[in-house]
Scaffold this active site. Structure first.
Site, PDB file in Angstrom:
ATOM      1  N   ILE A  20       0.735  -1.209   0.042  1.00  0.00           N
ATOM      2  CA  ILE A  20      -0.027   0.006   0.144  1.00  0.00           C
ATOM      3  C   ILE A  20       0.767   1.174   0.090  1.00  0.00           C
ATOM      4  CG2 ILE A  20      -1.924  -1.282   0.944  1.00  0.00           C
ATOM      5  CD1 ILE A  20      -1.243   0.112   3.850  1.00  0.00           C
TER       6      ILE A  20
ATOM      7  N   LYS B 101      15.284   1.761   4.210  1.00  0.00           N
ATOM      8  CA  LYS B 101      14.740   3.061   3.578  1.00  0.00           C
ATOM      9  C   LYS B 101      13.245   2.895   3.717  1.00  0.00           C
ATOM     10  CE  LYS B 101      15.976   4.513  -0.183  1.00  0.00           C
ATOM     11  NZ  LYS B 101      16.457   4.483  -1.986  1.00  0.00           N
TER      12      LYS B 101
ATOM     13  N   GLU C 216       3.126   1.552  11.709  1.00  0.00           N
ATOM     14  CA  GLU C 216       2.432   2.549  12.486  1.00  0.00           C
ATOM     15  C   GLU C 216       2.965   3.210  13.694  1.00  0.00           C
ATOM     16  OE1 GLU C 216      -0.581  -0.319  12.703  1.00  0.00           O
ATOM     17  OE2 GLU C 216      -1.990   0.956  11.634  1.00  0.00           O
TER      18      GLU C 216
HETATM   19 MO1  MOS Z   1      -4.031   0.222   9.575  1.00  0.00          MO
HETATM   20  S1  MOS Z   1      -5.239   1.687  10.239  1.00  0.00           S
HETATM   21  O1  MOS Z   1      -4.581  -0.946  10.748  1.00  0.00           O
HETATM   22  O2  MOS Z   1      -4.222   0.020   7.782  1.00  0.00           O
END
Ligand code: MOS
Length: 722
Positions: free
Chosen positions: A468, A617, A689
């Protein structure tokens, strides 16, 4: 010769440290980068398909009620409008289970303003949009409420916890704070809008879309349409950002599938930017009360964290604000409270580190307040209160790097230069420094992947895992290259196709460690086949060659046909028996204008540890991105709802203020060397995250240090700072 590994024991093998290809962990460029930069990577909306027609969603103009009548005849036939689809199945999505095998479906009546209720399909996008705007809809409105503070919240029993006596600890404490912080709603705001193109071939549905977790998305789509998942194939090889909004399928997928079935033609549905804001999931706003206490030496005795979030009626998800609270800091007396206000705002769901992004942020502010009350430096205060084991469950930590991150980060940033609040001034600008811890729970998710050694010595890696923008193509290339001794340009990675072995999807920061482990196991199995072919117990694989004893053979030509193996990793006892988290520390310097209240972030530093780093990176880019979102969360980002009907009024990137380049200084990211044997077979933890989990707190703590104003109501806009 497949390899299956359940993490019931720590992965103490140091295989990947000993292969010495020096590929894994290096800052290799993205193999998918050139195609993306040249516009040659085809995203969902861009497919040119023979006979394609276009659908535009029609959305509810009331916040609650039933659709009484849709006058399809009023628009059908006009300027190429082919059909109005108003199937009730369209309303029910999304109910983002995330990782749910059996998806729950969303409300089957209108539950928020902007909810999709129909699709107008036409020969052109323009005709469909015109038809969607003109479609007459009558409603039976129902009662509604859009203000989370105006309703009696639900108190789910399972989400409350307490131990010891928090009230007594607060009374007896040498120092304590009882403060309430609020954070506003956020939208994922991915760059690529949600898009889907559906095509049927008999009973088989092929959907090109933009989603994060394909194995679940296939079930969700099958369930929404009412067919067997075996008849659904989803392709998502390129995803222009998700940040949670593409964890589950969204309305465009179901609408495109139903319309395509009805018309017998391929149908494309793409959300406009405004529709992205109005129909995809929001992060709930939060209200968080902290009661924290410590003794005269600064040792914490109480941790109370009670939160209020909101959600649509009937939906299961609620922002897990307190997810890391049970283990973040020491203290024997603890309370966790979680209340949910049921309101008619858009569905609340996972957005950019659900839980810690807002929970750790506000906790780090409250910690700053307690450190000040105790008269202890904020870095020292945190180090003093790092628990030896999880203070709630008593489980040991799989590894704990917070102290190292705090010490090394403070050193690199120059934290010792910090002064008391309001002491540094340069002209109209007040200068301040702030810091915060980064804490994000770690999860290993079940993952499968297939690795094939081709007869010409090239390697193919296949899984339905997604990239993603995070770098999956890179890291899976590197894992295979490192394990098989084949140069990275001879490894090809295929992703984003539900026909491939099911990966964990991109979510919850588990993607890289989990899918990387599956590829590692598959490549190890291929390695075993090579050793077997060489008649050796173990081989050295290097530069595309296999070496056993005094024999060295080229992998090209070693086998007549392809050699394929599947890797399969599953979480096991190590995840249950240890508390697993990634950690880090943020340091920030801001300038606050004494005349206007404007805050400029001048410097920001993050030191992070997340087990083995697979690509220096892409890993540091994730942290950079997280800290950038942290700056936005601190200063500008905020969903605004019309108090009359809940409508999101700042529903585009002009009005919903994400940080732009001018708002973001050079951000400095340092990754610590670490191996976590309990986390995954490749000793890696989640990092995706981590960089947002507390970042905004470092900015607002710096604002306080600059000018002495505690902004407890995010974002810290000029009016609140002055
Ligand atoms: Mo994340 S908000 O678990 O794509």
């Amino acid at each position: 010769m497949n390899k299956h590994l359940k993490m019931d024991r720590p992965a103490t093998e140091r295989f990947l440290d000993e292969t010495a290809q020096n590929v894994l962990g290096t800052p290799m460029d993205r193999p998918d980068g050139p195609a993306k930069a040249a516009g040659q990577a085809t995203y969902a909306h861009e497919w040119q398909i023979e006979g394609l027609c276009h659908g535009v969603l029609v959305r509810a103009t009331i916040p609650a009620g039933r659709v009484a009548r849709i006058d399809a005849d009023a628009v059908t036939g006009r300027d190429g409008v082919l059909r109005v689809i108003s199937d009730p199945r369209m309303l029910r999505v999304p109910a983002q289970g995330g990782a749910n095998e059996a998806p729950d479906q969303g409300p089957d009546e209108v539950a928020y303003l902007g909810q999709p209720i129909a699709l107008v399909v036409a020969e052109t996008f323009e005709a469909a949009r015109d038809g969607a705007l003109a479609l007459p809809v009558e409603y039976d409105p129902a009662d509604f409420t859009v203000d989370p503070d105006a309703v009696e919240p639900e108190v789910p029993k399972k989400k409350q916890a307490s131990q010891g006596d928090l009230e007594a600890a607060m009374r007896e404490a040498a120092h304590s704070v009882d403060v309430t912080y609020t954070t506003p709603g956020h939208n994922s705001a991915a760059m690529e809008p949600h898009a889907a193109i559906a095509v049927w071939n008999g009973d088989d549905l092929l959907l090109r879309g933009s989603y994060q977790m394909l194995k679940y998305n296939r079930n969700e789509l099958a369930d929404a349409v009412g067919i067997d998942p075996a008849h659904v194939r989803i392709l998502s090889p390129y995803v222009g950002g998700g940040f949670g909004s593409k964890l589950g399928i969204t309305h465009e997928a179901v609408a495109a599938a139903l319309a395509s079935k009805e018309l017998g033609r391929p149908v494309s549905v793409t959300l406009s930017r405004q529709q992205v804001f109005e129909t995809t999931m929001r992060r709930s706003e939060t209200r968080q009360r902290f009661r924290l206490a410590c003794d005269a030496e600064g040792r914490m005795t109480a941790v109370g964290h009670e939160v209020l979030v909101s959600q649509l009626p009937g939906q299961q998800f609620s922002e897990p604000v307190t997810q890391a609270t049970p283990f973040a800091y020491a203290g024997p007396n603890r309370v966790i409270g979680h209340r949910i206000a049921r309101v008619n705002r858009t569905c609340a769901g996972s957005v950019r580190a659900p839980g810690e992004a807002v929970g750790i942020t506000a906790m780090e502010n409250a910690m700053d307040e307690l450190a000040e009350a105790a008269g202890i430096d904020p870095v020292q205060f945190r180090i003093l209160n790092i628990p030896e084991k999880d203070p709630t469950s008593g489980k040991p930590f799989s590894s704990h790097t917070l102290e190292r991150a705090l010490r090394e980060g403070a050193e690199r940033f120059g934290w010792s230069e910090r002064r008391a609040p309001g002491q540094r001034r340069e002209g109209d600008w007040l200068i301040g420094m702030g810091m915060a811890s980064a804490i994000r729970v770690n999860i290993l998710a079940e993952a499968k992947a297939r690795v094939t050694l081709e007869p010409d010595g090239r390697v193919l890696v296949e899984t339905d895992m997604t990239d993603i923008g995070t770098g999956t193509y890179s890291i899976l290339t590197q894992v295979a290259s490192e394990t098989l001794g084949v140069s990275t340009d001879r490894v090809r990675v295929r992703l984003g196709d539900t026909d491939l072995p099911p990966g964990p999807g991109s979510g919850g920061s588990w993607g890289a460690a989990s899918s990387g482990s599956a590829v590692y196991l598959a490549a190890r199995a291929v390695r075993d086949r090579i050793a077997e072919a060489m008649g050796a117990d173990e081989v050295t694989l290097k530069d595309g060659h296999a070496i056993a004893g005094n024999r060295r053979v080229d992998l090209a030509g070693l086998f007549d046909g392809p050699v394929t193996a599947e890797g399969h990793v599953e979480p096991g006892k190590t995840m249950k028996e240890t508390r697993q988290s990634s950690f880090g520390a943020y340091f920030c310097e801001v300038a606050v204008n004494a005349v206007t209240g404007e805050t400029r972030v001048r410097r920001m530093h993050g030191t992070f540890a997340a087990g083995r780093i697979l690509n220096a990176k892409t890993a540091s880019s994730q942290c950079l991105g997280g800290m950038t979102f942290g700056i936005g969360m601190a200063l500008t980002e905020e969903l605004l709802h019309d108090p009359r009907d809940g409508h999101i009024v700042n529903r585009d990137l002009a009005e919903y203020h994400l940080p732009v380049n001018a708002d973001v200084p050079q951000i400095d990211v340092v990754l610590l060397e670490e191996r976590d044997d309990y986390a995954s077979p490749i000793q890696a933890k989640g990092i995706g995250e981590l960089g947002i989990c507390g970042a905004a707190g470092a900015v607002t703590n710096a604002i306080y240090n600059a000018c002495g104003v505690r902004v407890r109501d995010y974002p810290a806009t000029l009016d609140k700072v002055l």
